[in-house]
Design a protein around this motif. Sequence first.
Motif, PDB file in Angstrom:
ATOM      1  N   LEU A   1      38.451  29.572  40.225  1.00 18.23           N
ATOM      2  CA  LEU A   1      38.561  30.491  39.100  1.00 18.23           C
ATOM      3  C   LEU A   1      39.125  31.823  39.600  1.00 18.23           C
ATOM      4  O   LEU A   1      38.579  32.418  40.534  1.00 18.23           O
ATOM      5  CB  LEU A   1      37.192  30.714  38.458  1.00 18.23           C
ATOM      6  N   TYR A   2      40.202  32.269  38.989  1.00 22.76           N
ATOM      7  CA  TYR A   2      40.808  33.568  39.282  1.00 22.76           C
ATOM      8  C   TYR A   2      40.554  34.499  38.099  1.00 22.76           C
ATOM      9  O   TYR A   2      40.604  34.069  36.944  1.00 22.76           O
ATOM     10  CB  TYR A   2      42.323  33.435  39.450  1.00 22.76           C
ATOM     11  N   TRP A   3      40.307  35.777  38.361  1.00 26.78           N
ATOM     12  CA  TRP A   3      40.236  36.774  37.295  1.00 26.78           C
ATOM     13  C   TRP A   3      40.406  38.159  37.902  1.00 26.78           C
ATOM     14  O   TRP A   3      40.578  38.287  39.125  1.00 26.78           O
ATOM     15  CB  TRP A   3      38.939  36.658  36.485  1.00 26.78           C
ATOM     16  N   VAL A   4      40.406  39.190  37.069  1.00 27.74           N
ATOM     17  CA  VAL A   4      40.612  40.560  37.554  1.00 27.74           C
ATOM     18  C   VAL A   4      39.594  41.505  36.925  1.00 27.74           C
ATOM     19  O   VAL A   4      38.996  41.211  35.891  1.00 27.74           O
ATOM     20  CB  VAL A   4      42.036  41.079  37.230  1.00 27.74           C
ATOM     21  N   ASP A   5      39.415  42.628  37.592  1.00 25.88           N
ATOM     22  CA  ASP A   5      38.769  43.798  37.000  1.00 25.88           C
ATOM     23  C   ASP A   5      39.862  44.854  36.914  1.00 25.88           C
ATOM     24  O   ASP A   5      40.233  45.462  37.912  1.00 25.88           O
ATOM     25  CB  ASP A   5      37.602  44.276  37.867  1.00 25.88           C
ATOM     26  N   ILE A   6      40.409  45.024  35.707  1.00 22.50           N
ATOM     27  CA  ILE A   6      41.561  45.917  35.550  1.00 22.50           C
ATOM     28  C   ILE A   6      41.218  47.331  36.008  1.00 22.50           C
ATOM     29  O   ILE A   6      41.898  47.920  36.856  1.00 22.50           O
ATOM     30  CB  ILE A   6      42.054  45.931  34.089  1.00 22.50           C
ATOM     31  N   ALA A   7      40.144  47.894  35.444  1.00 27.45           N
ATOM     32  CA  ALA A   7      39.786  49.281  35.749  1.00 27.45           C
ATOM     33  C   ALA A   7      39.265  49.437  37.171  1.00 27.45           C
ATOM     34  O   ALA A   7      39.430  50.490  37.795  1.00 27.45           O
ATOM     35  CB  ALA A   7      38.756  49.788  34.745  1.00 27.45           C
ATOM     36  N   GLY A   8      38.628  48.392  37.707  1.00 23.72           N
ATOM     37  CA  GLY A   8      38.117  48.435  39.076  1.00 23.72           C
ATOM     38  C   GLY A   8      39.155  48.111  40.127  1.00 23.72           C
ATOM     39  O   GLY A   8      38.862  48.138  41.323  1.00 23.72           O
ATOM     40  N   LYS A   9      40.392  47.765  39.684  1.00 25.33           N
ATOM     41  CA  LYS A   9      41.515  47.480  40.581  1.00 25.33           C
ATOM     42  C   LYS A   9      41.197  46.337  41.551  1.00 25.33           C
ATOM     43  O   LYS A   9      41.510  46.404  42.744  1.00 25.33           O
ATOM     44  CB  LYS A   9      41.925  48.735  41.359  1.00 25.33           C
ATOM     45  N   GLN A  10      40.590  45.268  41.023  1.00 24.50           N
ATOM     46  CA  GLN A  10      40.203  44.147  41.867  1.00 24.50           C
ATOM     47  C   GLN A  10      40.778  42.834  41.345  1.00 24.50           C
ATOM     48  O   GLN A  10      40.791  42.594  40.132  1.00 24.50           O
ATOM     49  CB  GLN A  10      38.677  44.018  41.934  1.00 24.50           C
ATOM     50  N   ALA A  11      41.242  41.991  42.256  1.00 25.44           N
ATOM     51  CA  ALA A  11      41.612  40.610  41.970  1.00 25.44           C
ATOM     52  C   ALA A  11      40.561  39.721  42.623  1.00 25.44           C
ATOM     53  O   ALA A  11      40.253  39.890  43.812  1.00 25.44           O
ATOM     54  CB  ALA A  11      42.998  40.294  42.519  1.00 25.44           C
ATOM     55  N   LEU A  12      39.993  38.779  41.854  1.00 23.11           N
ATOM     56  CA  LEU A  12      38.850  38.003  42.333  1.00 23.11           C
ATOM     57  C   LEU A  12      39.129  36.512  42.218  1.00 23.11           C
ATOM     58  O   LEU A  12      39.805  36.057  41.292  1.00 23.11           O
ATOM     59  CB  LEU A  12      37.586  38.332  41.526  1.00 23.11           C
ATOM     60  N   ARG A  13      38.578  35.751  43.181  1.00 26.46           N
ATOM     61  CA  ARG A  13      38.698  34.300  43.153  1.00 26.46           C
ATOM     62  C   ARG A  13      37.345  33.690  43.521  1.00 26.46           C
ATOM     63  O   ARG A  13      36.720  34.095  44.517  1.00 26.46           O
ATOM     64  CB  ARG A  13      39.777  33.818  44.127  1.00 26.46           C
ATOM     65  N   LEU A  14      36.909  32.724  42.728  1.00 24.27           N
ATOM     66  CA  LEU A  14      35.654  32.021  42.953  1.00 24.27           C
ATOM     67  C   LEU A  14      35.959  30.567  43.281  1.00 24.27           C
ATOM     68  O   LEU A  14      36.563  29.859  42.481  1.00 24.27           O
ATOM     69  CB  LEU A  14      34.767  32.103  41.708  1.00 24.27           C
ATOM     70  N   ILE A  15      35.548  30.128  44.473  1.00 27.52           N
ATOM     71  CA  ILE A  15      35.642  28.728  44.874  1.00 27.52           C
ATOM     72  C   ILE A  15      34.240  28.291  45.268  1.00 27.52           C
ATOM     73  O   ILE A  15      33.678  28.800  46.247  1.00 27.52           O
ATOM     74  CB  ILE A  15      36.620  28.504  46.033  1.00 27.52           C
ATOM     75  N   GLY A  16      33.661  27.358  44.518  1.00 29.67           N
ATOM     76  CA  GLY A  16      32.271  27.003  44.751  1.00 29.67           C
ATOM     77  C   GLY A  16      31.386  28.199  44.481  1.00 29.67           C
ATOM     78  O   GLY A  16      31.415  28.769  43.388  1.00 29.67           O
ATOM     79  N   ALA A  17      30.614  28.613  45.484  1.00 26.37           N
ATOM     80  CA  ALA A  17      29.766  29.797  45.344  1.00 26.37           C
ATOM     81  C   ALA A  17      30.350  31.009  46.055  1.00 26.37           C
ATOM     82  O   ALA A  17      29.699  32.057  46.123  1.00 26.37           O
ATOM     83  CB  ALA A  17      28.364  29.501  45.899  1.00 26.37           C
TER      84      ALA A  17
END
Length: 291
Positions: free
Chosen positions: A26-42
């Motif tokens: 799962l990929y997503w972002v925090d626009i205001a926090g300037k973060q790109a995030l990826r979840l693989i498993g835990a």
Amino acid sequence: MTSTAVTEHRALLGEGPFWDAPTQALYWVDIAGKQALRLIGANVQIWQMPEHVSAFIPCDSGDALVTLSSGVYRLDLDSPGLEPRLTLFCVADPQPGNRANEARCDNQGRLWLGTMQNNIGEQGEDLPIERRSGGLFRIDRDARVTPLLRGLGIPNTLLWSDDGTSVYFGDSFNDTLYRHFIRTDGNLEPAQVWFGPHGRGGPDGSAMDAEGFIWNARWDGSCLLRLSPDGTVDRVIELPVSRPTSCVFGDSDLKTLYITSAASPKGHSLDGAVLAVRVDVPGKSCVRFAG
């Protein structure tokens, strides 16, 4: 329906969920926090961006695209979170004072990017939107940019019909979701109103299921609306967050809805979380960028 937070992370403005079926990530972002995030498993990986980031989409080539305020960049997924390696791919919208917002890939793996007047301050604070300066752009694998629409307020939702002849697109500034027919030359016919204002919040991001229904996140509405192909409300899915922002179908059977959300003055404990909700119909797969 029962919803659970998939991580402890809470975003200022969570957005742009993308489920990558080949890697079950799962990929997503925090626009205001300037973060790109990826979840693989835990395991959650976070890349800290130098600018506001509105979308994080894996590419066929093995890296990913991130849509930043100054342009669309390639991100090396092997680079460290605090020192992300970014390479400029293209500048879709050169309009000063604009930023990227909604972005998704069509069935051909081309990136469609909606932009808007920047409404986020350096500390993540809200800024007023005073002009309709945004646009919609299509970006091919060779970085060629095609402008499609101008004069947009807050672009949200990008979904396509199975046959590729129409695109569903929203402008939250108008509280409306539209349908555009796509001409054979790739340009868009004038907008047709598909779903207008509704009492449960304003339209934000959406996902489409295998039956052609659209699940639309309702900003300040604490719910999703499942909308039938003719643009009527099929059901309301209540959520324990104030500002759901978008959703995507994931897991091996594509029957889990992952829902991003934003912080809110109401201060609900799950505001800013990514929620997971099991549903009874599978969704359509996300498409990687073809480059």
